[in-house]
Design a protein around this motif. Sequence first.
Motif, PDB file in Angstrom:
ATOM      1  N   ARG A  62      -0.343  49.819  19.586  1.00  0.00           N
ATOM      2  CA  ARG A  62       0.379  50.018  20.841  1.00  0.00           C
ATOM      3  C   ARG A  62       0.872  51.465  20.891  1.00  0.00           C
ATOM      4  NH1 ARG A  62       2.158  45.314  23.268  1.00  0.00           N
ATOM      5  NH2 ARG A  62       4.179  46.149  23.950  1.00  0.00           N
ATOM      6  N   PHE A  63       0.763  52.099  22.024  1.00  0.00           N
ATOM      7  CA  PHE A  63       1.221  53.477  22.158  1.00  0.00           C
ATOM      8  C   PHE A  63       1.773  53.688  23.558  1.00  0.00           C
ATOM      9  CE2 PHE A  63      -3.248  53.372  23.301  1.00  0.00           C
ATOM     10  CZ  PHE A  63      -3.314  54.098  24.471  1.00  0.00           C
ATOM     11  N   ALA A  64       2.698  54.630  23.658  1.00  0.00           N
ATOM     12  CA  ALA A  64       3.291  54.945  24.950  1.00  0.00           C
ATOM     13  C   ALA A  64       3.847  56.355  24.917  1.00  0.00           C
ATOM     14  CB  ALA A  64       4.398  53.947  25.308  1.00  0.00           C
ATOM     15  N   GLU A  88      11.277  50.305  24.051  1.00  0.00           N
ATOM     16  CA  GLU A  88      11.212  48.866  24.311  1.00  0.00           C
ATOM     17  C   GLU A  88       9.770  48.368  24.368  1.00  0.00           C
ATOM     18  OE1 GLU A  88      13.543  48.005  27.743  1.00  0.00           O
ATOM     19  OE2 GLU A  88      15.419  48.647  26.800  1.00  0.00           O
ATOM     20  N   TYR A  89       8.884  49.189  24.902  1.00  0.00           N
ATOM     21  CA  TYR A  89       7.469  48.790  24.886  1.00  0.00           C
ATOM     22  C   TYR A  89       6.944  48.721  23.458  1.00  0.00           C
ATOM     23  CZ  TYR A  89       2.435  48.946  25.171  1.00  0.00           C
ATOM     24  OH  TYR A  89       1.106  48.664  24.966  1.00  0.00           O
ATOM     25  N   LEU A  90       7.253  49.737  22.653  1.00  0.00           N
ATOM     26  CA  LEU A  90       6.761  49.754  21.277  1.00  0.00           C
ATOM     27  C   LEU A  90       7.334  48.601  20.460  1.00  0.00           C
ATOM     28  CD1 LEU A  90       7.018  53.594  20.564  1.00  0.00           C
ATOM     29  CD2 LEU A  90       4.959  52.291  21.165  1.00  0.00           C
ATOM     30  N   ARG A  91       8.568  48.226  20.726  1.00  0.00           N
ATOM     31  CA  ARG A  91       9.206  47.125  19.996  1.00  0.00           C
ATOM     32  C   ARG A  91       8.667  45.757  20.412  1.00  0.00           C
ATOM     33  NH1 ARG A  91      14.150  48.308  17.492  1.00  0.00           N
ATOM     34  NH2 ARG A  91      15.007  50.387  17.924  1.00  0.00           N
ATOM     35  N   GLY A  92       8.130  45.660  21.609  1.00  0.00           N
ATOM     36  CA  GLY A  92       7.791  44.372  22.191  1.00  0.00           C
ATOM     37  C   GLY A  92       6.372  43.922  21.915  1.00  0.00           C
ATOM     38  N   SER A  93       6.009  42.855  22.593  1.00  0.00           N
ATOM     39  CA  SER A  93       4.668  42.282  22.442  1.00  0.00           C
ATOM     40  C   SER A  93       3.985  42.056  23.784  1.00  0.00           C
ATOM     41  CB  SER A  93       4.749  40.961  21.678  1.00  0.00           C
ATOM     42  OG  SER A  93       5.582  40.033  22.356  1.00  0.00           O
ATOM     43  N   MET A  94       4.632  42.441  24.882  1.00  0.00           N
ATOM     44  CA  MET A  94       4.014  42.293  26.201  1.00  0.00           C
ATOM     45  C   MET A  94       2.779  43.177  26.310  1.00  0.00           C
ATOM     46  SD  MET A  94       7.397  42.320  28.669  1.00  0.00           S
ATOM     47  CE  MET A  94       6.451  42.045  30.166  1.00  0.00           C
ATOM     48  N   SER A  95       1.789  42.712  27.036  1.00  0.00           N
ATOM     49  CA  SER A  95       0.621  43.545  27.292  1.00  0.00           C
ATOM     50  C   SER A  95       1.053  44.762  28.108  1.00  0.00           C
ATOM     51  CB  SER A  95      -0.431  42.763  28.067  1.00  0.00           C
ATOM     52  OG  SER A  95       0.007  42.536  29.402  1.00  0.00           O
ATOM     53  N   PRO A  96       0.286  45.854  28.055  1.00  0.00           N
ATOM     54  CA  PRO A  96       0.641  47.012  28.884  1.00  0.00           C
ATOM     55  C   PRO A  96       0.768  46.659  30.362  1.00  0.00           C
ATOM     56  CG  PRO A  96      -1.043  47.617  27.293  1.00  0.00           C
ATOM     57  CD  PRO A  96      -0.892  46.131  27.206  1.00  0.00           C
ATOM     58  N   ALA A  97      -0.139  45.832  30.863  1.00  0.00           N
ATOM     59  CA  ALA A  97      -0.088  45.451  32.280  1.00  0.00           C
ATOM     60  C   ALA A  97       1.200  44.712  32.608  1.00  0.00           C
ATOM     61  CB  ALA A  97      -1.297  44.592  32.635  1.00  0.00           C
ATOM     62  N   LEU A 103       8.602  46.717  34.902  1.00  0.00           N
ATOM     63  CA  LEU A 103       9.402  47.872  35.279  1.00  0.00           C
ATOM     64  C   LEU A 103       9.576  47.992  36.793  1.00  0.00           C
ATOM     65  CD1 LEU A 103       7.977  50.537  32.815  1.00  0.00           C
ATOM     66  CD2 LEU A 103      10.214  49.429  32.700  1.00  0.00           C
ATOM     67  N   SER A 104       8.736  47.334  37.548  1.00  0.00           N
ATOM     68  CA  SER A 104       8.862  47.391  39.002  1.00  0.00           C
ATOM     69  C   SER A 104      10.212  46.880  39.473  1.00  0.00           C
ATOM     70  CB  SER A 104       7.739  46.589  39.656  1.00  0.00           C
ATOM     71  OG  SER A 104       6.476  47.145  39.354  1.00  0.00           O
ATOM     72  N   ALA A 105      10.785  45.946  38.708  1.00  0.00           N
ATOM     73  CA  ALA A 105      12.090  45.394  39.073  1.00  0.00           C
ATOM     74  C   ALA A 105      13.248  46.145  38.432  1.00  0.00           C
ATOM     75  CB  ALA A 105      12.154  43.917  38.675  1.00  0.00           C
ATOM     76  N   PHE A 113      10.700  59.022  36.216  1.00  0.00           N
ATOM     77  CA  PHE A 113       9.839  59.181  35.047  1.00  0.00           C
ATOM     78  C   PHE A 113       8.415  58.750  35.359  1.00  0.00           C
ATOM     79  CE2 PHE A 113      11.393  54.780  34.513  1.00  0.00           C
ATOM     80  CZ  PHE A 113      10.225  54.101  34.204  1.00  0.00           C
ATOM     81  N   ASN A 114       7.501  59.203  34.510  1.00  0.00           N
ATOM     82  CA  ASN A 114       6.114  58.742  34.462  1.00  0.00           C
ATOM     83  C   ASN A 114       5.878  58.143  33.087  1.00  0.00           C
ATOM     84  OD1 ASN A 114       4.838  60.096  36.979  1.00  0.00           O
ATOM     85  ND2 ASN A 114       5.913  61.762  35.965  1.00  0.00           N
ATOM     86  N   LEU A 115       5.195  57.021  33.032  1.00  0.00           N
ATOM     87  CA  LEU A 115       4.928  56.341  31.764  1.00  0.00           C
ATOM     88  C   LEU A 115       3.452  56.022  31.644  1.00  0.00           C
ATOM     89  CD1 LEU A 115       6.066  54.706  29.215  1.00  0.00           C
ATOM     90  CD2 LEU A 115       5.946  52.702  30.732  1.00  0.00           C
ATOM     91  N   ILE A 116       2.886  56.272  30.447  1.00  0.00           N
ATOM     92  CA  ILE A 116       1.614  55.657  30.104  1.00  0.00           C
ATOM     93  C   ILE A 116       1.878  54.708  28.945  1.00  0.00           C
ATOM     94  CG2 ILE A 116       0.110  57.486  30.973  1.00  0.00           C
ATOM     95  CD1 ILE A 116      -0.232  58.443  28.059  1.00  0.00           C
ATOM     96  N   ALA A 117       1.297  53.515  29.020  1.00  0.00           N
ATOM     97  CA  ALA A 117       1.479  52.500  27.983  1.00  0.00           C
ATOM     98  C   ALA A 117       0.137  51.818  27.757  1.00  0.00           C
ATOM     99  CB  ALA A 117       2.528  51.464  28.405  1.00  0.00           C
ATOM    100  N   GLY A 118      -0.263  51.741  26.484  1.00  0.00           N
ATOM    101  CA  GLY A 118      -1.577  51.190  26.200  1.00  0.00           C
ATOM    102  C   GLY A 118      -1.625  50.455  24.880  1.00  0.00           C
ATOM    103  N   ASP A 119      -2.768  49.817  24.654  1.00  0.00           N
ATOM    104  CA  ASP A 119      -3.094  49.179  23.377  1.00  0.00           C
ATOM    105  C   ASP A 119      -4.598  49.310  23.196  1.00  0.00           C
ATOM    106  OD1 ASP A 119      -4.184  47.263  25.081  1.00  0.00           O
ATOM    107  OD2 ASP A 119      -2.685  45.726  24.616  1.00  0.00           O
ATOM    108  N   LEU A 120      -5.186  48.486  22.357  1.00  0.00           N
ATOM    109  CA  LEU A 120      -6.627  48.598  22.116  1.00  0.00           C
ATOM    110  C   LEU A 120      -7.464  48.072  23.280  1.00  0.00           C
ATOM    111  CD1 LEU A 120      -6.886  47.621  18.335  1.00  0.00           C
ATOM    112  CD2 LEU A 120      -6.640  49.887  19.381  1.00  0.00           C
TER     113      LEU A 120
END
Length: 255
Positions: A62-64, A88-97, A103-105, A113-120
């Motif tokens: 996981r990376f962000a 929080e993304y790195l600590r969690g297990s939610m998919s990037p999507a 975060l919309s809510a 901010f701008n965020l990129i969040a990904g996994d494999l």
Amino acid sequence: MCLILFAYHHQPGYRLVLAANRDEFYNRPTARAAFWDDRPDILAGRDLTAGGTWLGVTRTGRFAALTNYRDPARVKTNPQSRGQVVSEYLRGSMSPADYVSSLSAAGHHYNGFNLIAGDLSSLWYYSNITNRTHCLDSGLYGISNRFLDTPWPKVKNGKTEMARCLRAGHADAKTLFAVLSDETPACDKELPRTGVGQEWERILSPVFIRSANYGTRSSTVLTIDLKGTVRFTERTYSPQNGQFRDAAYSFPIRM
């Protein structure tokens, strides 16, 4: 972060090649990149004021990374720390999507901010200014302090130089640190107008920033190859004497 250049499924042999500069006030306390004592699966630097981070990767791939959106007219009173969005993304297990959708809510609690969040499996982009999510296709991208691929000079020039390096087969930290070290300012006619005044627009226009009390604090090169090997190198700079210190890590992703 104030500049993120990244090639996603664009360079042969790599899922991700990322090169980024973090710009910050020199007096803001920061810990260099390391595996966190409280979460030894997370590799990232740490903001010692609010506890979050600007860029990180985990042992599971996981990376962000995050950049601030620059607009003084939009600055909030008592916002939540944007560094928590990455941590929080790195600590969690939610998919990037799912994470960027969540975060919309909540995005209105933060300054821009701008965020990129990904996994494999995928890579997603989100901005709380537009409150929209976007799944990224393979390609070469850049983000500074506006939106994804907004053609500010530092973004255009950074992408051009990164593309040149990658075409030559160079995705190593030494080569990409050279891209990130460019101190050439933009000419006045190319400067963006973000509300900070022309003098500051000039100061903030290079890829690598120096000023009396604010500038590029660190550079990071992160690669994930198709075999699942992560290579993470952070270069931290001393504003007093211009010296730098590197910390390099390499590990296989734990599937």
